[in-house]
Structures are given as structure tokens and as C-alpha cells.
Design a protein around this motif. Structure first.
Motif, short mmCIF file in Angstrom:
data_model
loop_
_atom_site.label_atom_id
_atom_site.label_comp_id
_atom_site.label_asym_id
_atom_site.label_seq_id
_atom_site.Cartn_x
_atom_site.Cartn_y
_atom_site.Cartn_z
N SER A 17 1.72 -3.54 6.28
CA SER A 17 0.50 -3.43 5.49
C SER A 17 -0.15 -2.09 5.81
O SER A 17 -0.67 -1.88 6.91
CB SER A 17 -0.46 -4.58 5.82
N GLU B 279 0.21 -4.96 10.80
CA GLU B 279 -1.03 -4.47 10.19
C GLU B 279 -1.32 -3.07 10.69
O GLU B 279 -1.53 -2.85 11.88
CB GLU B 279 -2.20 -5.41 10.54
N ASP C 228 1.60 -1.44 -4.83
CA ASP C 228 0.30 -0.79 -4.78
C ASP C 228 -0.33 -1.01 -6.15
O ASP C 228 0.37 -0.87 -7.18
CB ASP C 228 0.45 0.71 -4.50
N ASN D 218 -3.67 -0.79 9.22
CA ASN D 218 -4.92 -0.14 8.81
C ASN D 218 -5.67 0.40 10.03
O ASN D 218 -5.38 0.04 11.17
CB ASN D 218 -5.79 -1.12 8.01
N VAL E 48 -5.63 -8.29 1.44
CA VAL E 48 -4.18 -8.20 1.32
C VAL E 48 -3.51 -9.34 2.10
O VAL E 48 -2.57 -9.99 1.62
CB VAL E 48 -3.67 -6.83 1.79
N ARG F 5 -9.84 9.21 4.64
CA ARG F 5 -9.19 8.27 5.56
C ARG F 5 -9.82 8.33 6.94
O ARG F 5 -10.07 7.30 7.57
CB ARG F 5 -7.69 8.56 5.65
N ASN G 202 1.33 -7.96 -4.03
CA ASN G 202 1.57 -7.99 -2.59
C ASN G 202 2.45 -9.18 -2.21
O ASN G 202 3.37 -9.06 -1.41
CB ASN G 202 0.23 -8.10 -1.84
N GLY H 138 0.84 -1.19 0.00
CA GLY H 138 0.00 0.00 0.00
C GLY H 138 0.87 1.24 0.00
O GLY H 138 1.50 1.57 1.01
N ASN I 295 -2.80 -0.24 4.34
CA ASN I 295 -3.93 -0.19 3.42
C ASN I 295 -5.18 0.32 4.11
O ASN I 295 -5.25 0.38 5.34
CB ASN I 295 -4.21 -1.60 2.88
N SER J 217 -7.82 -4.73 3.82
CA SER J 217 -6.75 -5.29 4.64
C SER J 217 -6.83 -6.81 4.75
O SER J 217 -5.79 -7.48 4.73
CB SER J 217 -6.77 -4.66 6.04
#
Length: 257
Positions: free
Chosen positions: A59, A85, A30, A87, A69, A219, A47, A7, A61, A66
Motif C-alpha cells: 500500500s 503499509e 490507482d 504510507n 484503502v 509528500r 484496490n 497507489g 498511498n 491509507s
């Protein structure tokens, strides 16, 4: 040390560039890269291809992708790697991803980004929890990153982040609406004085709330969706968080015009 960035949006590209600038070998992927990248960042075709090259996988994303991925890389990671992770989903999604990757043996980290990535980049404050958090922190110690090590429970970092977001994003939403109302009545200066009396007389902070809310509306709306879902799962009625989400969605629509 090899690091994969899955990402390469606003945050991921900044992390990749900063790490490459510090001499780290960075593999990135990406599906639609659109931000400038350091010449040393190696763009991969998937990925999975990026992940299998790395000691540490970040990660970065949207929460919506997520899990997908993690499914992409599941057959290509091992107990010799760390999977962080990042996200902005709630703890349940982080736990789902950890379960998905559990049989691979990969060391899982619930890594929460605790401030806007610009301007700090890779020095942005992070909170880390999960079974791989201590090793992750140790591996990156030489880079002098701003990582707060929490416990070994997946979901701890994301829970704390989202509880904090109720406050910060809620305050921002009130400020956005109040200034908009002040402008409509020709009384913006008066409204700003009222806000300043609450937040310590800092007019620059008001502008940062206004600019940040609009710039990062998409976001942050995903973040507040996670907050609403998390609160509902605990039987808490998210009246104010739902209103904050509505404000961010409104800003997103305005930005897209």
C-alpha cells in the motif's frame, strides 16, 4: 510471486515498473493513474481486485487515504497474504490499520521508505517492522532488496523514520530559507559557504536539499504533519518541526502557481 501495488503515484509506479522488470507479476490500482507503467503491470479496477490476486500487497498511498484503502481490501485478504503499509503516517495510524486488518489474519508489515524513491526505485532502503516483517523479508530475499529487518512491533519502523525526518527535513528547511535570504541580499555565495562549513563543504548536497525540498514538497509536508502529530502525542512541543512543515507548505503553494 504476485505483488499488488495499491497507489501508483511517483513511488508506487516506480516500484511497480521495477518489479515487473524483474519478472514479478504485478497487479496495480490507482483511481487516477498518471505515471507511465511497464507493459507487464496489470491495471485492475479497484484496490480489492488488485489485492486479492497477490501474495504480497504494497500500500503506497498518502496517509490521508491509507485507512480507507485498508477498509477497501479487508474483505478480500487472508492469512496467506502479506500486507505492507508504506504510507508516511505516524505509528498510531499504522497501528490503527493493523487492528483493522487483524481479523483477516493477513501478515502486517510497517514498511518505512527511508530515502527518496528516485533514483533507487525498488532498491530504495526500507525498514520493516511488525508481525509480518520477517516473512516479508524472507519472501523478497531473492530480489536483493535493501530491507532492514527491525522488531515485531507495528509502529517501530514509522517511529524511527519520523524521528529521522525531524533532522533531515529540518536541515533542508534551514538550507532553503538561508539560500533564499542570501539571494535576497545578493549574498548567495556567502550563505552557501556558511552552509558548506556545517555540512562538510559539499555544494552539490546543498543543491540536492534545495531541489528535493521543492520537488517533493507535498509528500514531505504530509510526512511532517505526521511528525508534528506524533510529537504532540508524546507531549513534546514541535516548534522546529512545525516550522519545517510551514516551509514545505510554502514551497507547495509556490509549486502550484
Amino acid at each position: 510471486m504476485n505483488i499488488a501495488i495499491l497507489g501508483l503515484g511517483e513511488a508506487g509506479s516506480r516500484f511497480a515498473n521495477d518489479l515487473a522488470g524483474r519478472g514479478i507479476t504485478v497487479f496495480g490500482f490507482d483511481p487516477s493513474p498518471r505515471y507511465p507503467l511497464h507493459d507487464a503491470v496489470q491495471l485492475m479496477r479497484s484496490n480489492a481486485e488488485a489485492a486479492q490476486q497477490a501474495d504480497i500487497i504494497l500500500s503506497v498511498n498518502l496517509s490521508a487515504v491509507s485507512v480507507a484503502v485498508a477498509e477497501d481490501v479487508r474483505a478480500y485478504v487472508s492469512d496467506q497474504q502479506i500486507y505492507a503499509e508504506m504510507n508516511t503516517s505516524g505509528p498510531e495510524t499504522k497501528q490503527q490499520i493493523a487492528r483493522l486488518l487483524a481479523l483477516t489474519g493477513v501478515r502486517f508489515v510497517d514498511l518505512a521508505i527511508m530515502a527518496p524513491v528516485p533514483p533507487g526505485g525498488i532498491l530504495t532502503p526500507f525498514w520493516a517492522s511488525g508481525p509480518g516483517a520477517a516473512l516479508f523479508t524472507e519472501k523478497l530475499k531473492g530480489l536483493n532488496l535493501n530491507i532492514t529487518l527491525l522488531g515485531a512491533e507495528v509502529g517501530e519502523a514509522s517511529t524511527l523514520k519520523l524521528l529521522r525526518s525531524i533532522v533531515y527535513k529540518g536541515v533542508a528547511a534551514v538550507i532553503v530559507e538561508a539560500v533564499e535570504a542570501g539571494k535576497a541580499y545578493g549574498l548567495e555565495a556567502y550563505v552557501r559557504s556558511q552552509i558548506s562549513s556545517v555540512i562538510g563543504g559539499n555544494d552539490d548536497l546543498i543543491d540536492r536539499f534545495l531541489t528535493g525540498s521543492r520537488t517533493h514538497a507535498v509528500r514531505r509536508s504530509h510526512e511532517m504533519e505526521a511528525v508534528v502529530s506524533m510529537l504532540q502525542s508524546k507531549g513534546v512541543e514541535p516548534l522546529m518541526s512545525a516550522a519545517t512543515l510551514g516551509n514545505l507548505q510554502k514551497l507547495s503553494r509556490e509549486n502550484s502557481r
